[in-house]
Each structure stands twice: as structure tokens, then as C-alpha cells.
Design a protein around this motif. Structure first.
Motif, PDB file in Angstrom:
ATOM      1  N   GLU A  49     -58.693   0.805  13.964  1.00  0.00           N
ATOM      2  CA  GLU A  49     -58.278   1.218  15.309  1.00  0.00           C
ATOM      3  C   GLU A  49     -57.558   0.054  15.966  1.00  0.00           C
ATOM      4  OE1 GLU A  49     -59.860   3.142  19.473  1.00  0.00           O
ATOM      5  OE2 GLU A  49     -61.298   2.766  17.879  1.00  0.00           O
ATOM      6  N   SER A 105     -55.604   4.244  13.897  1.00  0.00           N
ATOM      7  CA  SER A 105     -55.747   5.063  15.106  1.00  0.00           C
ATOM      8  C   SER A 105     -55.225   4.276  16.295  1.00  0.00           C
ATOM      9  CB  SER A 105     -57.212   5.418  15.349  1.00  0.00           C
ATOM     10  OG  SER A 105     -57.715   6.196  14.298  1.00  0.00           O
ATOM     11  N   ASN A 107     -54.572   4.656  20.611  1.00  0.00           N
ATOM     12  CA  ASN A 107     -54.790   5.418  21.833  1.00  0.00           C
ATOM     13  C   ASN A 107     -53.459   5.831  22.447  1.00  0.00           C
ATOM     14  OD1 ASN A 107     -57.570   5.154  21.647  1.00  0.00           O
ATOM     15  ND2 ASN A 107     -57.632   3.342  22.929  1.00  0.00           N
ATOM     16  N   THR A 137     -53.115   8.170  13.440  1.00  0.00           N
ATOM     17  CA  THR A 137     -53.826   9.139  14.269  1.00  0.00           C
ATOM     18  C   THR A 137     -53.708   8.692  15.707  1.00  0.00           C
ATOM     19  OG1 THR A 137     -55.398   9.751  12.544  1.00  0.00           O
ATOM     20  CG2 THR A 137     -56.086  10.138  14.825  1.00  0.00           C
ATOM     21  N   GLU A 139     -55.171   8.969  19.302  1.00  0.00           N
ATOM     22  CA  GLU A 139     -56.359   9.358  20.046  1.00  0.00           C
ATOM     23  C   GLU A 139     -55.905   9.688  21.466  1.00  0.00           C
ATOM     24  OE1 GLU A 139     -59.414   6.389  19.639  1.00  0.00           O
ATOM     25  OE2 GLU A 139     -59.515   6.681  17.468  1.00  0.00           O
ATOM     26  N   SER A 167     -56.895  13.077  17.674  1.00  0.00           N
ATOM     27  CA  SER A 167     -58.300  13.162  18.045  1.00  0.00           C
ATOM     28  C   SER A 167     -58.384  12.987  19.550  1.00  0.00           C
ATOM     29  CB  SER A 167     -59.137  12.103  17.317  1.00  0.00           C
ATOM     30  OG  SER A 167     -58.790  10.810  17.756  1.00  0.00           O
ATOM     31  N   ALA A 169     -60.236  11.210  22.792  1.00  0.00           N
ATOM     32  CA  ALA A 169     -60.993   9.988  23.100  1.00  0.00           C
ATOM     33  C   ALA A 169     -61.309   9.982  24.582  1.00  0.00           C
ATOM     34  CB  ALA A 169     -60.181   8.758  22.732  1.00  0.00           C
ATOM     35  N   SER A 171     -62.057   7.453  27.354  1.00  0.00           N
ATOM     36  CA  SER A 171     -61.861   6.012  27.447  1.00  0.00           C
ATOM     37  C   SER A 171     -62.682   5.314  28.505  1.00  0.00           C
ATOM     38  CB  SER A 171     -60.385   5.722  27.722  1.00  0.00           C
ATOM     39  OG  SER A 171     -60.062   6.145  29.029  1.00  0.00           O
TER      40      SER A 171
END
Length: 176
Positions: A49, A105, A107, A137, A139, A167, A169, A171
Motif C-alpha cells: 500500500e 494499492s 488511495n 488497486t 482504494e 476497494s 476505504a 480513512s
């Protein structure tokens, strides 16, 4: 005791200007650090990530709570996303050259899906580095929303159709 100010991970009393944040993003002082994702079953590293960190000469390493409010306040979320994507692509390329395939991943603030060209821009960056969208990916951060709900659905669908993983998330203000 050094003459350097201690990093304040909570951001208390720290309010960088737009120019400071923009310069840090442009110059790479704000950069992606990678947290490994490990399989509980096998113990193998199955991904990473991208986490934003700001290395300042005068304050040391700043965690997101110290600068993300300024990123948002100054409207620099897109620039931060691009910095995280570019750093992730560079790291992913280096890992591949070393013989490892490690999905990353990143954000993505949902409000950025109001930019109709964002999915295409992200795909161009990935393909331009010779990587596959399936290795990234996004998020989607549910702490904000798009101007129109249709932008969320359209943007997320386009990212998925291009091969990116998605996905959700939550936060709690510590995104990217």
C-alpha cells in the motif's frame, strides 16, 4: 538533542502554504512509502500500500495527519494522487526488474471522480510505464463524495473496465 523540530504526526499547529505543499509534491519531498501486505496463510508478500510521507529538513518526517488537511484545503488532492501513482509505478517497475510482481494499492479521494478524464489519465500513466492496470488497486475513500452521485458510479465503473482493482476505504481523515 538536535536543532531540528520534532515531527508532529497530528499536524497540531502546522499549516503549510499552498506553495510549500505544491513544491513538496513537485520535488518529491512528499512521496510514497510502501507498507507490505502479507498473506496470513502463506506468509508471502502479496501486495503493498502506498502511503504518503513528507520529509522536511526542518521538521523531519511528517505523517499524513500533519499535511493532508493542507493538501485538501489548497485543492492539491489530484497532484498528490499523481505523485502516489508515479512513485508506485516506479517502485513496481523496480520490483519487477528484481523478479517480483507486487500489486500496489493507492488511495483515491472519491471527489476526484468528478474529473471525467481521470480514469483515462491513470491508465495512460500505467501503460506508459509498461505495467498492467490489474497491478493497481484504487482504494476509494468514502470520507467525501462526488458533486453528482453519477460521477462516482461512472468513474468507478470506468476504472474497473480498464482493469484496475477497486476497494472501499474509510480513512478517518488520514487518507493518501
Amino acid at each position: 538533542v538536535s536543532g531540528r523540530a520534532a515531527a508532529r504526526p497530528d499536524g497540531a499547529g502546522y499549516a503549510p502554504t499552498r506553495d510549500e505543499v505544491a513544491a513538496a509534491l513537485r520535488d518529491g519531498a512528499i512521496q510514497a512509502w510502501f507498507q507490505p501486505k502479507q498473506s496470513l496463510a502463506s506468509g508471502a508478500i502479496v501486495g503493498a500500500e502506498a502511503l504518503a510521507r513528507w520529509r522536511r529538513r526542518d521538521q523531519g518526517l511528517l505523517l499524513p495527519g500533519a499535511f493532508l488537511p493542507a493538501v485538501r484545503r489548497h485543492g492539491l488532492e489530484h497532484e498528490l494522487l499523481i505523485r502516489m501513482v508515479d512513485d508506485s509505478l516506479a517502485a513496481s517497475g523496480a520490483w519487477r526488474r528484481a523478479g517480483f510482481r507486487i500489486p500496489v494499492s493507492i488511495n483515491l479521494p472519491v471527489r476526484l471522480l468528478d474529473r471525467p478524464r481521470l480514469p483515462d489519465e491513470l491508465l495512460q500513466r500505467v501503460v506508459g510505464q509498461g505495467l498492467a492496470a490489474e497491478d493497481i488497486t484504487f482504494e476509494l475513500l468514502e470520507d467525501d463524495m462526488t458533486v453528482a452521485p453519477g460521477n462516482y458510479h461512472m468513474g468507478a465503473s470506468r476504472l474497473r473496465l480498464q482493469g484496475f482493482g477497486l476497494s472501499l476505504a474509510y480513512s478517518l481523515g488520514m487518507a493518501l
